[in-house]
Design a protein around this motif. Structure first.
Motif, short mmCIF file in Angstrom:
data_model
loop_
_atom_site.label_atom_id
_atom_site.label_comp_id
_atom_site.label_asym_id
_atom_site.label_seq_id
_atom_site.Cartn_x
_atom_site.Cartn_y
_atom_site.Cartn_z
N TRP A 150 -30.57 -11.04 -0.78
CA TRP A 150 -31.17 -11.46 -2.05
C TRP A 150 -30.02 -11.92 -2.94
O TRP A 150 -29.24 -11.11 -3.41
CB TRP A 150 -31.92 -10.30 -2.67
N VAL A 197 -28.75 -13.70 -6.28
CA VAL A 197 -29.04 -14.21 -7.62
C VAL A 197 -27.87 -15.11 -8.02
O VAL A 197 -26.71 -14.70 -7.92
CB VAL A 197 -29.18 -13.05 -8.64
N ARG A 234 -38.67 -10.66 -15.19
CA ARG A 234 -38.89 -9.25 -15.54
C ARG A 234 -39.40 -9.21 -16.97
O ARG A 234 -38.73 -9.73 -17.88
CB ARG A 234 -37.57 -8.50 -15.47
N ILE A 284 -21.09 -7.98 -7.06
CA ILE A 284 -21.32 -8.62 -8.36
C ILE A 284 -20.18 -9.58 -8.66
O ILE A 284 -19.01 -9.18 -8.61
CB ILE A 284 -21.41 -7.56 -9.48
N SER A 299 -34.25 -14.53 -13.75
CA SER A 299 -33.11 -14.79 -12.86
C SER A 299 -33.60 -15.67 -11.71
O SER A 299 -34.79 -15.70 -11.40
CB SER A 299 -32.50 -13.49 -12.33
N ILE A 310 -25.12 -12.24 -8.17
CA ILE A 310 -25.29 -10.92 -7.54
C ILE A 310 -25.78 -11.15 -6.12
O ILE A 310 -26.79 -11.84 -5.90
CB ILE A 310 -26.37 -10.07 -8.26
N LEU A 349 -26.10 -5.53 -15.91
CA LEU A 349 -26.72 -6.85 -15.75
C LEU A 349 -27.27 -7.02 -14.33
O LEU A 349 -28.34 -7.60 -14.13
CB LEU A 349 -25.71 -7.96 -16.08
N ALA A 350 -26.52 -6.50 -13.37
CA ALA A 350 -26.99 -6.60 -11.98
C ALA A 350 -28.29 -5.81 -11.81
O ALA A 350 -29.21 -6.24 -11.12
CB ALA A 350 -25.92 -6.07 -11.04
N ASP A 351 -28.37 -4.65 -12.44
CA ASP A 351 -29.61 -3.86 -12.35
C ASP A 351 -30.78 -4.61 -12.98
O ASP A 351 -31.91 -4.55 -12.50
CB ASP A 351 -29.43 -2.51 -13.07
N ILE A 352 -30.48 -5.30 -14.07
CA ILE A 352 -31.54 -6.00 -14.79
C ILE A 352 -32.03 -7.22 -13.99
O ILE A 352 -33.23 -7.47 -13.90
CB ILE A 352 -31.03 -6.45 -16.18
N TYR A 353 -31.11 -7.95 -13.40
CA TYR A 353 -31.48 -9.21 -12.78
C TYR A 353 -31.68 -9.14 -11.27
O TYR A 353 -32.19 -10.09 -10.68
CB TYR A 353 -30.44 -10.29 -13.12
N SER A 354 -31.26 -8.05 -10.63
CA SER A 354 -31.47 -7.98 -9.18
C SER A 354 -32.86 -7.40 -8.90
O SER A 354 -33.47 -6.79 -9.76
CB SER A 354 -30.41 -7.11 -8.51
N GLY A 386 -33.06 -3.35 -9.04
CA GLY A 386 -32.67 -2.56 -10.21
C GLY A 386 -33.82 -1.75 -10.77
O GLY A 386 -34.90 -2.27 -11.02
N ARG A 444 -22.55 -4.04 -13.98
CA ARG A 444 -23.52 -3.27 -13.19
C ARG A 444 -24.88 -3.22 -13.89
O ARG A 444 -25.93 -3.29 -13.25
CB ARG A 444 -23.02 -1.83 -12.95
N GLN A 496 -37.23 -14.87 -10.51
CA GLN A 496 -37.70 -13.51 -10.82
C GLN A 496 -37.84 -13.38 -12.33
O GLN A 496 -36.92 -13.70 -13.07
CB GLN A 496 -36.71 -12.48 -10.29
#
Lengths: 741, 185
Positions: free
Chosen positions: B65, B67, B41, B86, B52, B73, A138-143, A146, A136, B39
């Protein structure tokens, strides 16, 4: 009574009045010491101290929750309107929005993240749960959605702060539509404080007047709006009942005595009685309940009785000297005052703050009026210039009253009717103890509340888990044990989910260290680029983290114990945990049960009041026939309590409280009639008739109230007063028997 | 409204000389079909940018969306909320739902991701500029509402015939840059 005593008494009366005026002026110069908290209606007597304090705490926390759902033509307008409303409401710090508190709560989650768990029991936290947390994060970081920041990720690589914010609040997420916004928060003052209510409602109304033309509507939820509506209603009733009662009394006084002086004397005596009672109440209580003012209307009736009796001795004796007139009223008015104060004092024994206030207000008011009658009114009521005319008028009234002979068939018919009504009433008796039905809630607010709930607003729970312990640590451990036993789907706002016991903190930290940080931290830091040297799990929470105020409000101390209150949003059929020191409390059920118990106790109190009154009568009159003084109030109480169910009204605790007042006022009539019978005088019959009419005018109107407690009280008293008046000839006849005119 | 009109008029004037081959942002057609994205960040205190990539697919009720790297994701953003799956796991709701989620309600995220810039002025003060190389336009967006101010200081959108990149500048200095490709690989 010697002149010296009279002068001393008069001086004391004036001094007391001056003190009352100064005290009230000071009290009302600032924030009015008046509240409209329904909790004030609720008895606390038999509950233990911890539970009473907990009920109060939970009630205030729940009452403070406020939400407004804004609907606008489009999302941006809704946002702008929501921002503006939040600003308006928060202007003076009275409203604390959830958004505003979210910062402190988030900080709390962040600082305590390594000692808190989404799982209720750390033993159920598994390695798979740890891996899920990592995924979760990692998903927050890459989605794209997030909400992660560099500052957070450095110190919280698994983003536990976000996970805790998602899983710990039990209220569920509100789901307004795209063109809606929910403004929610809590009132920082008591939601039942009149000025707080006025301020919140005024801010809302101002906002509404600005945004309504732009097509924005709002639905409200929260006790503050209900309390404001109830207070407005009570104010309206006070004005209406007070005005009509006062107008009726003025009219009756003028018709009876035909002088403006008598009217002014009556009004002043009532005013002095009410002011004294109010001052005494405010000496004992910091604030008075708005309903006390409604009940104060009864004081108008009782005190005006004293004025009538006293003023009646003027024309009845052609304004004889003070001693002669005092002799006529001293004993009956003192008997009446003593029995009335006794009746009201019994109210104070119920442990209900509202009735304690009424008891003090009425007791002190009646006593002050009695003192002013004896020491001030009689000496000041000099023979007027048109005394002959006024005496002649009074004699006409006496003749009229004496000539009023009710035919025997009518008496028997009325008796049979009363008996039939009583028997029918006995078959229809229905008791109502549920506080939720005591006060009608405005339909528009109920509809609005449903709209807000439909948007997913969880509101606040009424039932709560009460965990008590010798200290905070024990209370926490007990709450944790109780939560572990609770059904999995139970939504509960428990302190220990956010601030666990020391033991639980250690367990939580240990399991996170073992299953999350040790096996997964290196991988996580390599994937995210966070400095691997940091081991956030080893950091203890700093000691000075500000505690969210809503969390602090869930705990308290009483009776030497510490307790925690955990509002339960969906208790359903759950009967509570089997853990020592923890119980599930449903305040409404407990209030209902308490009212039921007090209602049952009131019957005993009635018997005690009658026995006391009988003893007072025997002590003063020393004749067995004096016991007949009890007959009118006793029968009046029975008729009044049975007539109400016959009319379809339920009997409540307030009906029985009214019966106690009835004993006092019924004894007043009986005492004067007994005195009149002893001396074969007619003036008392006229005076009693006048006082009964004035009392009915002031108290009878209470029966028209929309608020069940007031209506229940008014109905019982007015039916009883009418019955007591009709039956008051019984002690008169008993007194006349065996005495010579 | 007056201010918006002035800004738009000014923006139109600025756009004219540089946009012979470009489409004015407010006239862009919304994205259709899948488009690759990258993307990036950039977080304060984190040693390297977090990159990503995947595909964005506009849908009638929102945006999908996906990933694909470095972790799989699938995020479904709709006006009623966000759901996420996920690594093939079950689809689960993420964050507050509906308009209670400022990320959806206040940012106009769905419209931005779909490349629909026609309603930007409802939420942002828009400043339009010219991109020299390659030829195109830029839009600087400043949030109007108080709800976004603590989180987002500004958004920059670049493009010519379509939206090519979106850069979100967070209030704490972090940035998220999304580069949108023309179509999917």
């Amino acid at each position: 009574m010697t002149q010296t005593w009279r002068r001393a008494g008069a001086a004391a009366c004036w001094l007391w009045l001056a003190a009352v005026c100064i005290f009230l002026a000071l009290k009302f110069s600032g924030q009015p010491p008046v509240d409209s908290d329904i909790l004030a209606l609720l008895p606390h007597g038999d509950a233990d101290q911890v539970e009473s304090a907990a009920v109060d705490l939970a009630g205030r926390a729940a009452a403070g929750r406020t939400a407004i759902l804004i609907t606008a033509p489009d999302g941006p307008t809704a946002s702008a309107a929501a921002d503006d409303l939040t600003r308006e409401l928060s202007k003076d710090g009275l409203f604390v929005s959830d958004t505003q508190e979210a910062a402190v709560t988030s900080r709390w989650f962040f600082e305590n993240r390594n000692q808190l768990l989404c799982q209720r029991d750390p033993a159920t936290f598994t390695a798979e749960d740890a891996r899920r947390i990592q995924r979760r994060a990692l998903a927050d970081i890459y989605s794209v959605t997030g909400a992660v920041t560099g500052d957070l990720l450095k110190q919280d690589p698994f983003l536990l702060t976000i996970r805790l914010a998602e899983c710990l609040p039990p209220t569920g997420a509100a789901a307004p539509k795209a063109n809606q916004r929910l403004v929610s928060g809590r009132i920082s003052a008591s939601a039942y404080q009149l000025d707080a209510e006025d301020e919140v409602v005024a801010a809302f109304d101002l906002w509404k007047s600005e945004w309504a033309p732009k097509g924005v509507t709002a639905a409200r939820a929260g006790a503050v709006f209900h309390a404001h509506a109830a207070a407005e209603k009570a104010k309206g009733e006070v004005t209406l009942i007070g005005s009509l009662g006062a107008a009726g009394v003025i009219l009756i006084f003028f018709l009876a005595f035909r002088t403006a002086r008598a009217v002014v004397s009556g009004i002043l005596l009532v005013g002095i009685g009410v002011a004294s009672g109010l001052a005494a109440t405010l000496l004992v209580f910091p604030t008075v309940h708005v309903l006390v003012f409604v009940f104060a209307a009864m004081l108008v009736g009782i005190v005006s009785d004293y004025a009538v009796h006293t003023l009646a001795t003027g024309p009845a004796t052609d304004w004889a000297d003070t001693d002669t007139r005092l002799k006529l009223i001293l004993r009956p008015i003192t008997t009446s005052m003593a029995t009335t104060v006794l009746g009201f004092s019994a109210l104070a024994l119920f442990g209900v703050a509202l009735f304690q206030q009424v008891a003090i207000l009425a007791g002190v008011g009646v006593f002050t009026a009695w003192a002013f009658v004896l020491f001030v009114l009689v000496p000041l009521d000099k023979r007027p210039a048109n005394a002959d005319f006024l005496s002649g008028w009074w004699r006409k009234l006496e003749t009229l009253r004496d000539g009023l002979k009710i035919p025997s068939p009518v008496v028997w018919g009325a008796s049979v009717l009363l008996l039939a009504v009583s028997i029918y009433g006995a078959t229809q008796i229905r008791f109502l103890d549920d506080v939720r039905q005591f006060q009608p809630r405005p339909a528009d607010l109920m509809v609005e509340e449903e709209i807000v709930k439909a948007a997913g607003y969880g509101g606040s729970g009424v039932a709560f888990l009460l965990s008590e312990g010798a200290d905070a640590e024990q209370a926490r451990e007990r709450e944790e044990a109780a939560i572990a036993q609770a059904p999995a789907d139970l939504r509960v706002l428990a302190t220990t989910r956010f601030d666990p016991s020391k033991k639980r903190r250690v367990e939580n930290q240990s399991v996170l260290q073992r299953l999350l940080y040790e096996p997964l931290l290196a991988d996580q830091t390599s994937q995210t680029g966070v400095d691997p040297a940091i081991n956030p799990a080893s950091l203890p929470p700093p000691a000075d983290v500000p505690r969210p105020s809503w969390l602090t409000e869930l705990s308290g101390k009483a009776g030497g114990k510490t307790f925690l209150v955990a509002p339960v949003l969906n208790a359903g059929a759950w009967s509570g945990p089997k853990v020592e020191g923890v119980r599930l409390v449903d305040p409404t059920e407990r209030y209902g049960s308490a009212f039921r118990t007090y209602r049952q106790h009131a019957i005993t109190a009635l018997a005690v009041a009658l026995v006391c009154a009988g003893l007072v009568a025997m002590l003063i009159y020393r004749r067995i026939a004096a016991i007949s003084i009890l007959v009118p109030p006793l029968l009046a109480v029975i008729v009044a309590l049975l007539a109400a169910p016959a009319l379809g009204e339920p009997l409540t605790f307030f009906s029985f409280a009214a019966a106690l007042v009835l004993v006092g006022t019924g004894l007043d009539y009986s005492a004067f009639q007994w005195e009149g019978g002893l001396k074969h005088e007619s003036w008392t019959s006229v005076a009693v008739a006048i006082t009964a009419i004035t009392t009915l005018l002031s108290l009878g109107l209470l029966a028209l109230s929309d608020m069940l407690p007031v209506r229940s009280f008014g109905l019982t008293v007015s039916i009883g007063i009418a019955a007591a008046l009709c039956l008051s000839h019984i002690p008169r006849l008993a007194a006349m028997k065996g005495t010579k005119p | 409204m007056k201010r918006v009109l002035i800004v738009l008029a000014g923006a139109l004037a600025l756009a004219l000389p540089a946009s012979a081959a470009c489409v004015a942002p407010e006239q862009l057609a919304a994205l259709t079909g899948s488009h690759d994205f990258v993307q990036t960040r950039t977080l304060k205190g984190v040693s390297r940018p977090l990159v990503s990539s995947g595909q964005v697919t506009p849908q009638s009720d929102g945006v999908l969306w996906t990933v694909t790297h470095p972790i799989e994701i699938v995020t479904h953003v709709t006006p009623t909320g966000i759901t996420q799956s996920i690594e093939g796991g079950p689809e689960q709701p993420v964050g507050p739902s509906g308009s209670n989620n400022p990320f959806i309600s206040e940012t106009g995220l769905i419209e931005l991701l779909k490349g629909d810039l026609s309603k930007l002025d409802q939420r942002y003060d828009v400043t339009r500029g010219v991109r020299a190389r390659p030829e195109g336009w830029t839009l600087q967006l400043k949030p109007k509402g108080a709800a976004l101010a603590p989180y987002i200081s500004g958004i920059a959108v670049e493009g010519c015939k379509r939206v090519e990149s979106i850069t979100v500048e967070q209030a704490n200095g972090d940035t998220i840059r999304i580069d949108l490709k023309d179509g999917a690989a």
